[in-house]
Design a protein around this motif. Structure first.
Motif, short mmCIF file in Angstrom:
data_model
loop_
_atom_site.label_atom_id
_atom_site.label_comp_id
_atom_site.label_asym_id
_atom_site.label_seq_id
_atom_site.Cartn_x
_atom_site.Cartn_y
_atom_site.Cartn_z
N GLY A 43 0.83 -1.20 0.00
CA GLY A 43 0.00 0.00 0.00
C GLY A 43 0.86 1.25 0.00
N GLY A 44 0.35 2.31 0.61
CA GLY A 44 1.08 3.57 0.63
C GLY A 44 0.85 4.35 -0.65
N THR A 45 1.69 5.34 -0.90
CA THR A 45 1.47 6.21 -2.06
C THR A 45 2.32 5.81 -3.27
OG1 THR A 45 2.93 7.68 -0.84
CG2 THR A 45 0.69 8.39 -1.09
N THR A 46 3.51 5.27 -3.03
CA THR A 46 4.44 4.99 -4.13
C THR A 46 3.82 4.15 -5.25
OG1 THR A 46 6.20 5.08 -2.49
CG2 THR A 46 6.79 4.18 -4.65
N ASP A 71 0.46 -5.96 3.19
CA ASP A 71 0.03 -5.54 4.52
C ASP A 71 -1.18 -4.62 4.42
OD1 ASP A 71 1.42 -3.32 3.52
OD2 ASP A 71 2.08 -2.69 5.51
N ARG A 73 -3.57 -1.63 6.78
CA ARG A 73 -3.89 -0.86 7.99
C ARG A 73 -5.24 -1.41 8.45
NH1 ARG A 73 -2.36 4.19 4.65
NH2 ARG A 73 -0.16 3.76 4.29
N ASN A 83 -5.42 0.13 2.47
CA ASN A 83 -4.62 -0.28 1.31
C ASN A 83 -5.49 -1.00 0.29
OD1 ASN A 83 -2.22 0.80 2.19
ND2 ASN A 83 -1.52 -1.07 3.18
N HIS A 142 11.14 0.46 7.39
CA HIS A 142 10.16 -0.63 7.46
C HIS A 142 9.79 -1.08 6.05
CE1 HIS A 142 6.76 2.32 6.80
NE2 HIS A 142 6.19 1.26 6.23
N ALA A 144 6.68 -3.97 4.27
CA ALA A 144 5.42 -4.59 4.71
C ALA A 144 5.00 -3.84 5.98
CB ALA A 144 5.62 -6.08 4.94
N ARG A 177 -1.91 -2.98 12.41
CA ARG A 177 -1.71 -3.48 11.05
C ARG A 177 -1.85 -4.99 11.01
NH1 ARG A 177 1.05 0.29 7.28
NH2 ARG A 177 0.97 2.25 8.37
N LYS A 200 14.81 7.85 0.13
CA LYS A 200 14.66 6.38 0.25
C LYS A 200 15.89 5.66 -0.30
CE LYS A 200 9.71 5.89 0.68
NZ LYS A 200 8.49 5.22 0.24
#
Ligand code: 6PG
Length: 235
Positions: A43-46, A71, A73, A83, A142, A144, A177, A200
């Protein structure tokens, strides 16, 4: 130590095109036989731009793909932090009820119960090993939901962990999570780490140092002997 190949691109757009093409090629390798392929996504934005390209490439083949999450939330899919919501939206799966999607959230359940349920479903669906697992990484190292200081970090990153999913609470994670554990991640036929930005890249380089793994939990993946990692990076 995992073997790792670093693929560098001039722009995020170029990366999104190249990575989505690589993924689509693997996922629809054998459409004539209608064989199912499987992918676990982060998930996330990337991932958003890459997933939008992938949606275009997969089109009708979406129904031949088993989608899972690395993973989640622990919020319902209607929550903007979910996600599942992000991945379904970017891949255009909302109007494809027949597509296979392994949800990690379960209503009226604890994260522990939901993790167990997801594990049972994944085993019953016989989708292991995944054809592809795509990881992301946070600037705290971090991946996952292997967060520094996570309450189940040691269990989830144990190479002999018997669970496929575990709940995780950590100071750096807003909500509880559920994470895939290390064994199903490193057993993927194709393991990809998708990261962007100079911060990153520095974090990734630091993670390669031979220091305490739990301080930058992505080291558990980087140090696993079986992982054959393709890193995709753009500034
Ligand atoms: C999540 C993730 C997580 C993610 C990294 C990177 O739910 O947050 O799956 O592991 O990959 O946090 O997130 P960004 O792409 O937003 O930086």
């Amino acid at each position: 130590m995992a073997s790792a190949t670093f693929n560098e691109f001039g722009t995020r757009q170029e990366l999104a095109e190249a990575l989505s093409e690589r993924i689509a090629k693997i996922l629809i390798a054998d459409p004539a036989h209608g064989n199912f392929s499987s992918i676990a996504l982060s998930g996330g934005t990337t991932p958003k731009l890459m997933l939008a390209h992938l949606a275009d490439l997969l089109k009708a083949y979406r129904q031949l793909v088993y989608f899972a999450l690395v993973d989640e939330r622990f919020v319902p899919p209607t929550d903007r932090r979910s996600n599942e919501q992000m991945v379904r939206h970017c891949l255009g799966l909302e109007n494809h009820p027949k597509s296979e999607f392994l949800s990690l959230y379960a209503p009226n359940s604890t994260p522990q119960e939901a993790a167990k349920r997801a594990e049972e479903k994944l085993l019953a669906d016989e989708e292991l090993p995944f054809d592809i697992v795509v990881l992301g990484m946070g600037t705290d190292g971090h991946t996952a939901s292997f967060f520094p200081g996570g309450d189940n970090l040691q269990a989830a990153t144990d190479p002999d962990c018997k669970s496929l999913f575990m709940p995780m609470k950590a100071p750096g994670a807003e909500e509880p999570r559920i994470t895939m554990t290390l064994p199903p991640i490193v057993s993927a036929r194709n393991l990809i780490l998708h990261i962007e930005g100079s911060d990153k890249r520095k974090v990734f380089e630091k993670a390669l140092k031979n220091e305490y793994a739990d301080d930058m939990p992505i080291r558990h993946v980087l140090r696993h002997g079986h992982a054959n990692l393709q890193i995709y990076w753009a500034p």
